[in-house]
Write an enzyme that holds these catalytic residues in place. Structure first.
Site, PDB file in Angstrom:
ATOM      1  N   ASP A 181      -5.309  -0.239   8.453  1.00 36.18           N
ATOM      2  CA  ASP A 181      -4.164   0.688   8.445  1.00 36.18           C
ATOM      3  C   ASP A 181      -4.244   1.611   9.667  1.00 36.18           C
ATOM      4  OD1 ASP A 181      -1.853   1.778   7.364  1.00 36.18           O
ATOM      5  OD2 ASP A 181      -2.905   3.151   6.019  1.00 36.18           O
ATOM      6  N   HIS A 237       0.795  -1.231   0.000  1.00 36.98           N
ATOM      7  CA  HIS A 237       0.000   0.000   0.000  1.00 36.98           C
ATOM      8  C   HIS A 237       0.827   1.280   0.000  1.00 36.98           C
ATOM      9  CE1 HIS A 237       0.840  -0.726   4.228  1.00 36.98           C
ATOM     10  NE2 HIS A 237       0.596   0.550   4.460  1.00 36.98           N
ATOM     11  N   ASP A 238       1.960   1.294   0.712  1.00 37.04           N
ATOM     12  CA  ASP A 238       2.749   2.532   0.833  1.00 37.04           C
ATOM     13  C   ASP A 238       3.969   2.553  -0.072  1.00 37.04           C
ATOM     14  OD1 ASP A 238       1.194   4.056   2.484  1.00 37.04           O
ATOM     15  OD2 ASP A 238       2.192   3.445   4.342  1.00 37.04           O
ATOM     16  N   HIS A 250       1.547   9.791  -2.270  1.00 34.62           N
ATOM     17  CA  HIS A 250       2.055   8.419  -2.315  1.00 34.62           C
ATOM     18  C   HIS A 250       1.078   7.372  -2.859  1.00 34.62           C
ATOM     19  CE1 HIS A 250       0.391   7.907   1.805  1.00 34.62           C
ATOM     20  NE2 HIS A 250       0.329   6.633   1.482  1.00 34.62           N
ATOM     21  N   HIS A 261      -6.330   5.764   1.142  1.00 36.00           N
ATOM     22  CA  HIS A 261      -6.550   6.949   1.985  1.00 36.00           C
ATOM     23  C   HIS A 261      -7.849   7.675   1.647  1.00 36.00           C
ATOM     24  CE1 HIS A 261      -2.952   6.936   4.434  1.00 36.00           C
ATOM     25  NE2 HIS A 261      -2.246   6.647   3.373  1.00 36.00           N
ATOM     26  N   LYS A 296       5.695   5.702  -1.180  1.00 33.74           N
ATOM     27  CA  LYS A 296       6.490   6.548  -0.273  1.00 33.74           C
ATOM     28  C   LYS A 296       7.957   6.596  -0.669  1.00 33.74           C
ATOM     29  CE  LYS A 296       3.644   6.864   3.826  1.00 33.74           C
ATOM     30  NZ  LYS A 296       3.420   6.398   5.184  1.00 33.74           N
TER      31      LYS A 296
END
Ligand SMILES: [Fe+2]
Length: 247
Positions: free
Chosen positions: A191, A109-110, A138, A163, A113
């Site tokens: 999360d 998911h990240d 991100h 998000h 970043k």
């Protein structure tokens, strides 16, 4: 012996011969079919072994990528694996069938970043508006990174939309309600649960019980109320066990 009887015997003999030939042919055909069936079974077996090997190497690649992202951040530790485990547990409680590749989305998911500079990602003070905007890119960057990986199709949805908020106040697409992919709605709760129960440089971790109160208050705000209801059926110690199993 009359000619007629002799003729009758000839006919019987020839029918027997014909029958014997037909039986031999049928037996040969049967043996051939059995060989085909055995070949087919072997092909299926090999195919299954190959697809299991392929799945294992997919997962190893995804984990390597997720670990590469996490290795930068000493504070998050096994965040991706914990969130993936919480997400799968909540999906199970909500009776949502999760495609195996969605778990890859949970783990990655990240990944976007990687595009956020260390000075911003690890800044111990509050972020400026500009820095916040950089961090908030991100999910888009992540789905861009995975764009050409075909086997991650559904996973990309989680990466892009993790998000978004149920009330439409999230990012990057400000989707609301059921317009947000279901697995991304499940993930968003998992999360938040891990973020709240993990220590960060700027705040202490809170307990699963305390986190539950905060998450409950966001049903219909940040989170899908149906997903919150499913999460409420999972006891705190089930999450604690998942966390401790990965420690
Ligand atoms: Fe994120």
């Amino acid at each position: 012996m009359s000619t007629r009887t002799a003729h009758g015997k000839d006919t019987v003999a020839s029918l027997r011969l014909q029958l014997a030939r037909l039986e031999r042919e049928a037996a040969a055909r049967q043996r051939q079919l059995e060989r085909y069936a055995a070949d087919l079974r072997e092909v299926f077996k090999q195919e299954r072994i190959r697809s299991q090997q392929l799945r294992r190497s997919y997962k190893a690649t995804v984990l390597a990528l997720a670990n590469a992202v996490e290795a930068r951040d000493a504070y998050t530790g096994r965040h991706a694996q914990r969130v993936a485990a919480y997400g799968l547990r909540i999906a199970h409680a909500a009776a949502i069938e999760v495609d195996p590749q969605v778990e890859f989305g949970f783990l990655l998911h990240d990944v976007g970043k990687v595009a956020v500079p260390d000075a911003v990602l690890f800044k111990p003070a509050p972020l400026s508006e500009q820095e916040r905007a950089l961090v908030r890119r991100h999910p888009e960057v992540g789905s861009e990174i995975l764009r050409h990986i075909d086997f991650l199709d559904e996973a990309k949805e989680v990466v892009r939309h993790h998000h978004e908020r149920w009330d439409g106040g999230g990012y990057p697409d400000r989707l609301a309600g059921e317009a947000i992919p279901l697995t991304a709605r499940v993930f968003a709760l998992a999360d938040a649960l891990d973020a709240l129960t993990s220590e960060r440089p700027y705040r202490a971790a809170i307990s699963f019980a305390e986190a539950r109160g905060l998450i409950r208050a966001e049903a219909g705000g940040q989170f899908d109320p149906a997903i919150v209801a499913a999460y409420e059926t999972v006891p705190d110690n089930a999450f604690a066990q998942l966390r401790d199993g990965l420690a």
